[in-house]
Design a protein around this motif. Sequence first.
Motif, PDB file in Angstrom:
ATOM      1  N   CYS A 132       6.733   4.994   3.707  1.00  0.00           N
ATOM      2  CA  CYS A 132       7.547   4.522   4.982  1.00  0.00           C
ATOM      3  C   CYS A 132       9.050   3.870   4.872  1.00  0.00           C
ATOM      4  O   CYS A 132       9.921   4.134   4.832  1.00  0.00           O
ATOM      5  CB  CYS A 132       6.759   3.665   5.822  1.00  0.00           C
ATOM      6  SG  CYS A 132       5.784   4.580   6.728  1.00  0.00           S
ATOM      7  N   CYS A 180       1.063  -1.260  -0.089  1.00  0.00           N
ATOM      8  CA  CYS A 180      -0.161  -0.134   0.052  1.00  0.00           C
ATOM      9  C   CYS A 180       0.833   1.197  -0.047  1.00  0.00           C
ATOM     10  O   CYS A 180       2.027   1.360   0.546  1.00  0.00           O
ATOM     11  CB  CYS A 180      -0.935  -0.065   1.074  1.00  0.00           C
ATOM     12  SG  CYS A 180      -0.315   0.153   2.720  1.00  0.00           S
ATOM     13  N   ARG A 221       0.834   3.979   1.755  1.00  0.00           N
ATOM     14  CA  ARG A 221       1.468   4.408   3.237  1.00  0.00           C
ATOM     15  C   ARG A 221       2.630   3.484   3.622  1.00  0.00           C
ATOM     16  O   ARG A 221       3.687   4.147   3.943  1.00  0.00           O
ATOM     17  CB  ARG A 221       0.315   4.244   4.153  1.00  0.00           C
ATOM     18  CG  ARG A 221       0.881   4.557   5.721  1.00  0.00           C
ATOM     19  CD  ARG A 221      -0.183   4.405   6.621  1.00  0.00           C
ATOM     20  NE  ARG A 221      -0.883   3.075   6.781  1.00  0.00           N
ATOM     21  CZ  ARG A 221      -0.423   2.011   7.559  1.00  0.00           C
ATOM     22  NH1 ARG A 221       0.637   2.237   8.025  1.00  0.00           N
ATOM     23  NH2 ARG A 221      -1.135   0.845   7.386  1.00  0.00           N
ATOM     24  N   SER A 228       3.660   7.976   8.827  1.00  0.00           N
ATOM     25  CA  SER A 228       2.665   8.302   7.461  1.00  0.00           C
ATOM     26  C   SER A 228       1.371   7.824   8.033  1.00  0.00           C
ATOM     27  O   SER A 228       1.142   6.625   8.696  1.00  0.00           O
ATOM     28  CB  SER A 228       3.230   7.872   6.252  1.00  0.00           C
ATOM     29  OG  SER A 228       3.205   6.389   6.335  1.00  0.00           O
ATOM     30  N   PHE A 229       0.188   8.266   7.471  1.00  0.00           N
ATOM     31  CA  PHE A 229      -1.159   8.139   7.816  1.00  0.00           C
ATOM     32  C   PHE A 229      -1.897   7.929   6.526  1.00  0.00           C
ATOM     33  O   PHE A 229      -1.759   8.631   5.532  1.00  0.00           O
ATOM     34  CB  PHE A 229      -1.561   9.017   8.818  1.00  0.00           C
ATOM     35  CG  PHE A 229      -0.738   9.314  10.064  1.00  0.00           C
ATOM     36  CD1 PHE A 229      -1.004   8.306  10.993  1.00  0.00           C
ATOM     37  CD2 PHE A 229      -0.067  10.170  10.151  1.00  0.00           C
ATOM     38  CE1 PHE A 229      -0.235   8.634  12.223  1.00  0.00           C
ATOM     39  CE2 PHE A 229       0.759  10.473  11.137  1.00  0.00           C
ATOM     40  CZ  PHE A 229       0.636   9.582  12.302  1.00  0.00           C
ATOM     41  N   THR A 230      -3.009   7.348   6.625  1.00  0.00           N
ATOM     42  CA  THR A 230      -3.850   7.061   5.693  1.00  0.00           C
ATOM     43  C   THR A 230      -5.433   7.715   5.888  1.00  0.00           C
ATOM     44  O   THR A 230      -5.677   7.228   7.116  1.00  0.00           O
ATOM     45  CB  THR A 230      -4.221   5.843   4.898  1.00  0.00           C
ATOM     46  OG1 THR A 230      -3.233   5.153   4.809  1.00  0.00           O
ATOM     47  CG2 THR A 230      -5.114   5.373   3.997  1.00  0.00           C
TER      48      THR A 230
END
Length: 69
Positions: free
Chosen positions: A23, A17, A19, A31-33
Amino acid sequence: FRFFSCKFKAEKYKENCARLAICRDFDVTHSFTIESSQYGFLNKHRETITFNPGLLQEFGECMVHSLFE
């Protein structure tokens, strides 16, 4: 936002994915989704609140303010 529904881990099936790729490839530690329903959300009383233009605009304004801070 429901904190108790969040998973703060890198699971095997999510390794490709965006995110996790950010990283891994760019050494970004946090990091965020952001995910959103197309229909609505549950409030604290577990009632479904459907999205309308006003709620979407409020969300956008809050998001911009958060990013700015």
